[in-house]
Design an enzyme around this catalytic site. Structure first.
Site, PDB file in Angstrom:
ATOM      1  N   GLU A 168      -3.760  -9.482   3.240  1.00  0.00           N
ATOM      2  CA  GLU A 168      -4.316  -8.987   4.864  1.00  0.00           C
ATOM      3  C   GLU A 168      -5.554 -10.383   5.281  1.00  0.00           C
ATOM      4  O   GLU A 168      -6.337 -10.607   5.951  1.00  0.00           O
ATOM      5  CB  GLU A 168      -5.121  -7.760   4.879  1.00  0.00           C
ATOM      6  CG  GLU A 168      -4.198  -6.787   5.022  1.00  0.00           C
ATOM      7  CD  GLU A 168      -3.124  -6.449   3.648  1.00  0.00           C
ATOM      8  OE1 GLU A 168      -3.573  -7.655   2.618  1.00  0.00           O
ATOM      9  OE2 GLU A 168      -3.006  -5.209   3.844  1.00  0.00           O
ATOM     10  N   GLU A 180       0.889  -1.185   0.029  1.00  0.00           N
ATOM     11  CA  GLU A 180      -0.100  -0.121  -0.057  1.00  0.00           C
ATOM     12  C   GLU A 180       1.065   1.547   0.149  1.00  0.00           C
ATOM     13  O   GLU A 180       0.551   2.490  -0.949  1.00  0.00           O
ATOM     14  CB  GLU A 180      -1.110  -0.387   1.349  1.00  0.00           C
ATOM     15  CG  GLU A 180      -2.642  -0.661   1.137  1.00  0.00           C
ATOM     16  CD  GLU A 180      -3.271  -1.259   2.217  1.00  0.00           C
ATOM     17  OE1 GLU A 180      -2.627  -1.514   3.875  1.00  0.00           O
ATOM     18  OE2 GLU A 180      -4.034  -1.501   1.973  1.00  0.00           O
TER      19      GLU A 180
END
Ligand code: CAA
Length: 695
Positions: A124, A104
Site C-alpha cells: 500500500e 489482510e
C-alpha cells in the site's frame, strides 16, 4: 450472492471462490459476496470456510479504482473483522499474489496455506496509503514488529517459503488452491483445531519508533506513506486494545487518502500500465524476434546487448575493429557479472550467454540474418546515415532497422535506406540493461507492425515502453533540454548550482541537475551546446559559459573527480567545487547581470514550470500522445519523484491556471524563454486538466 464470489458446500466446509478477473481485486461485489457467503455458511451449519481465488491469483488487493470515491458497504476493515469474528474455522488458500487487502483478508482468516510460488505483501505505501484493513495491527502480532515494518514500509513481495518462516503462513504445499485448501481445512476439522483470531494475540513488543520513523522518512526522500505506516505499527504495540490500534490505523489511512502523494502514486500505477495500450496496434502482429544485431559496443551498445542477452535473445555485435569488439565484450561481461552478483543470473547461465549467445563481428555481412538491428554509434547524422546505408544493403527483407539516437531526426536516417517503413527509433537510457524506460520513436514512414515489434521487444526486455514522435530530443530529452536551460538561467540570475540541487532533492528528485551532469559527464552537455551553437542559436536565447569553462579545464564531473562537485576517489557524492562560483560570477559579469536571491520554493516552481510548459508543447504537437506518456517518460528515464505522479500530474495538482499565470509573469523578464504552450492556455480556458486528455 454476487457473481464475484461463488458459493459451494463441500461436506462441512463452505467454499467461497473469488471470480473477479484479472486479479480478484476486492471491489464492492467481492466484499458483498464474501460477507453473504460467510453468513450463509454460518446459517447452513458449515464448520469451516475455505476462501480462495480462481484464475491467476488470490485477492491482489483492494480495488484501486474505488479510491477517492464514496465507500460502498461493507468496507474492507469491517469485512476483515467479521471474518475474524466468525465462529467457524476460516482457512485461506493463497496462490499468485496475495497483496494489500488480499493479505489482510488472509490475516483475518484463522489458518493460511499457500502454494510454493505464491507471493504475499502489503504494497500500500507504494500507492501513497497504508494497509487500512487491520494489516498494520495483525501482521506485527503474527510476524513481529521488525519483519512487519520491513514489509509494510517497503511494500516488498515476500515468497511463500519466507512467509512460512515468518509465521505468516501455516503451510506451503504444491497443488491447486482449492484442493490444498480443502484437504487442509478437512485435516484441521479432524484434529479439532481451535479458532485463533489474531486480534486476541498479545500486542507485540515495541521498538524505538521515533528512530524508525525518521529513518524511513529519510529513505523515502519525502514520501510520507512509509513513515506514517510506522506510526500505525506503533499503535499495534502501544494502543490500549486491538480496537484502539485499528482506530488509529484508520485515522492515519484516511489522512493519507487525502494527500496529493496518494493521487500522484495511483496516477503513476495506472499510467505505467496505460502507456503500452495503443488502439492502433490492437490487431497488429509484431514481427518475430530471435536474433538481434548491435552496431557499436560502447557503454550504450554494450548495455543494450546485455539487456537483449538477459532476455534470451541471440546477439551479434558489430564493431570497427577486433580490439573494439573485444572491449565491447568485456563491457558486456562486466554487466552480466553484475547481474550474477545481484542474483539475477546463475554463473552457468552467464557463461552460456557469453559463449553461445553472443557473437562478435567486424563486417556488416554478419548482420545479414538478424531480425532486428539497433544502431548505437556516435551521435552524428553523417555517421548514422552511413551505417543505415550499409544495413540497407546487407540486412534481410523484413528486418527492423532501429536507431538508438537520442536527438537526431529519424526521418532523415530512414531516408538513407530504401525501406523507411522498417526504420524506427528505440531510445534506450544508460545503463541500458538497468534503466526501465524505452522510448519507441515512430518516424513518418514507420510501419505499424514495426511499431508493434518495438513494443513487443520492450515487453520482452521487461521495460516500460512509451511511444514518441520525431523532434529534437523526442519526449524526454526535448523536455530535459528546457528545464536544464531553466536551471542554467537561474544560476546566471543568482542561484548557485548547489542551492538548486538542494531545492530539487528537497522536492523529491534523487539528484539535482548539476549533480546529474557530473554523473553523466559534463562533456556530453558541452558537445550538445557546441552542436546547437554551430547550428546558429537565436540571438534572443540566453547562453552561459560557466559549464564550458569547467570542461575547458578538463573537469568532466565524476569521471575526472571534479565538476560542479569535487569527488574523493571512488565516491559518488561530492562536495561543492570552490572553483565553480568564480566561473559563474565571471559569466554574470560578462553578461552584465546583477544577481538576486532565489528561494528554494521559486527554484522548484521555475524548474517544474519549464518542464511542464515544454511537456505541454510535446503533447500539443502530438510528439507524445497523452500527458501520461510524458509522466511515465520522466518517471522512468529522468528520476522524477514518483509520488508526484509525473510533471503533468504535478501541474494538475498545482492547478493549471497557476502554472500558466507564472509563465505569463516570467515572460515579462524573458519573453523568448517563457513562451507558453498553446495547449496550456486552451486547457485553462476550458477549465480542464491534463488528466482529462488521458481518458
Ligand atoms: N485494483 C484494481 N485493478 C488492479 C489492481 C487493483 N488492486 N491490481 C491490478 N489491477 C489491474 C491492472 O490495472 C491491470 O488492468 P488492465 O489490464 O486494465 O491494465 C490488470 O489488473 C492486470 O494487472 P497487471 O498488468 O499489473 O498484471 P501483473 O500480472 O503484471 O501484476 C499484480 C499483477 C502484481 C497484482 C499487480 O497488478 C499489482 O501490483 N497490483 C497492485 C497490488 C496492490 O497494490 N494491492 C494493494 C491495493 S491497496 C489495498 O489493498 C488497500 C487496503 O489495505 C485497504
Amino acid at each position: 450472492m454476487t457473481q464475484a464470489i461463488r458459493y459451494e458446500k463441500h461436506g462441512d466446509i463452505a467454499v467461497l471462490a473469488a471470480q473477479n478477473p484479472p486479479v480478484n481485486a476486492l471491489g464492492v461485489d467481492v466484499r458483498r459476496g464474501l460477507l453473504d457467503g460467510l453468513e450463509r455458511a454460518e446459517a447452513e451449519g458449515a464448520k469451516a470456510v475455505l476462501i480462495y481465488g480462481e484464475g491467476r491469483t488470490y485477492f491482489a488487493g483492494a480495488d484501486i479504482r474505488e479510491f477517492g470515491k464514496p465507500l460502498q458497504e461493507p468496507g474492507l476493515p469491517a469485512l476483515c473483522d467479521r471474518i475474524e469474528a466468525s465462529p467457524l474455522l476460516i482457512v485461506s488458500a493463497l496462490h499468485g499474489t496475495a497483496l494489500g487487502g488480499g493479505l489482510e483478508v488472509a490475516l483475518a482468516s484463522q489458518y493460511r496455506i499457500a502454494v510454493p510460488n505464491a507471493k504475499i505483501g502489503l504494497p500500500e505505501v507504494n500507492l501513497g496509503i497504508l494497509p487500512g484493513a487491520g494489516g498494520t495491527q495483525r501482521l506485527p502480532r503474527v510476524a513481529g514488529v521488525e519483519a512487519a515494518l520491513g514489509m509494510i514500509t517497503t511494500g516488498r513481495h515476500v515468497r511463500a517459503a519466507e512467509a512460512l518462516d515468518l509465521g505468516i503462513l501455516d503451510r506451503v504445499q504444491d497443488g491447486a488452491p482449492r484442493e490444498i485448501g480443502l484437504s487442509y481445512a478437512q485435516e484441521l476439522l479432524e484434529e479439532g483445531a481451535q479458532r485463533r483470531p489474531v486480534c486476541d494475540m498479545p500486542a507485540p513488543d515495541p521498538i524505538d519508533f521515533d528512530a524508525a520513523y525518521d529513518a524511513v522518512l529519510k529513505k523515502g526522500r519525502g514520501q510520507l506513506s512509509p513513515a506514517v505506516a510506522v506510526r500505525a505499527v506503533q499503535a499495534a504495540c502501544e494502543a490500549e486494545s486491538f480496537a484502539a490500534g485499528q482506530a488509529r490505523e484508520r485515522e492515519l489511512f484516511l489522512d493519507l487518502m487525502e494527500t496529493d502523494q496518494r493521487k500522484g502514486l495511483i496516477h503513476a500505477f495506472f499510467a505505467e500500465r496505460a502507456v503500452a495500450k495503443l488502439p492502433e496496434l490492437e490487431d497488429i502482429e509484431p514481427r518475430e524476434l530471435h536474433h538481434i544485431g548491435l552496431v557499436g559496443g560502447g557503454t550504450m551498445g554494450a548495455g543494450i546487448a546485455t539487456a537483449m542477452l538477459l532476455a534470451g535473445l541471440q546477439v551479434t555485435l558489430l564493431e570497427m575493429s577486433a580490439e573494439a569488439a573485444h572491449a565491447a565484450k568485456e563491457r558486456i561481461a562486466t554487466n552480466l557479472a553484475g547481474a550474477v552478483k545481484r542474483g539475477k543470473l546463475s554463473q552457468s547461465a552467464h557463461d552460456d550467454l557469453l559463449r553461445n549467445q553472443l557473437a562478435l563481428a567486424t563486417e556488416y555481412d554478419a548482420l545479414a540474418t538478424v531480425d532486428l538491428v539497433v544502431e548505437a554509434v556516435f551521435e552524428d547524422m553523417e555517421v548514422k546515415k552511413q551505417v543505415f546505408a550499409q544495413l540497407n544493403s546487407v540486412c534481410k527483407p523484413g528486418a527492423v532497422l532501429a536507431t538508438n539516437t537520442s536527438y537526431l531526426d529519424i526521418n532523415q536516417i530512414a531516408a538513407s535506406t530504401s525501406r523507411a517503413s522498417d526504420v524506427i527509433g528505440l531510445h534506450f537510457f544508460s545503463p541500458a540493461h538497468v534503466m526501465k524506460l524505452l522510448e519507441v520513436v515512430v518516424a513518418d514512414k514507420t510501419a505499424p507492425d514495426v511499431v508493434a515489434t518495438g513494443f513487443a521487444l520492450g515487453r520482452r526486455l521487461k521495460k516500460i515502453s512509451v511511444r514518441g514522435g520525431v523532434c529534437d530530443g523526442f519526449i524526454g530529452n526535448r523536455i530535459l533540454s528546457q528545464y536544464r536551460a531553466c536551471a542554467d538561467h537561474m544560476v546566471l540570475d543568482g542561484a548557485s548550482p548547489f542551492q538548486i540541487d538542494k531545492a530539487l532533492t528537497g522536492f523529491g528528485f534523487a539528484m539535482g541537475p548539476f549533480a546529474v551532469s557530473d554523473l553523466a559527464g559534463l562533456d556530453i552537455g558541452w558537445a550538445t551546446r557546441k552542436r546547437k551553437r554551430a547550428l546558429g542559436m537565436d540571438p534572443r536565447a540566453r547562453d552561459s559559459t560557466f559549464a564550458d569553462a569547467l570542461c575547458e579545464a578538463g573537469h568532466f564531473g565524476q569521471k575526472t573527480g571534479r565538476g560542479f562537485y569535487v569527488y574523493e576517489s571512488g565516491q559518488r557524492s561530492g562536495t561543492p567545487n570552490p572553483d565553480v562560483m568564480p566561473l559563474i560570477e565571471a559569466d554574470r559579469a560578462a553578461q552584465g547581470i546583477t544577481s538576486r536571491e532565489f528561494s528554494d520554493e521559486e527554484i522548484v516552481q521555475r524548474y517544474m514550470t519549464a518542464m511542464v510548459n515544454e511537456a505541454a508543447k510535446v503533447v500539443g504537437e502530438g510528439i507524445a500522445r497523452r500527458p501520461l506518456d510524458v509522466d511515465v517518460t520522466l518517471l522512468y528515464g529522468y528520476g522524477f519523484p514518483r509520488y508526484w505522479g509525473g510533471p503533468m500530474k504535478w501541474a494538475d495538482l498545482t492547478g493549471l491556471p497557476e502554472v500558466l499565470g507564472n509563465i505569463q509573469n516570467w515572460a515579462k523578464e524573458d519573453a523568448y524563454f517563457w513562451h507558453h504552450a498553446p495547449l496550456l492556455e486552451q486547457l485553462v480556458a476550458e477549465g480542464r486538466s491534463f488528466d482529462d486528455l488521458n481518458a
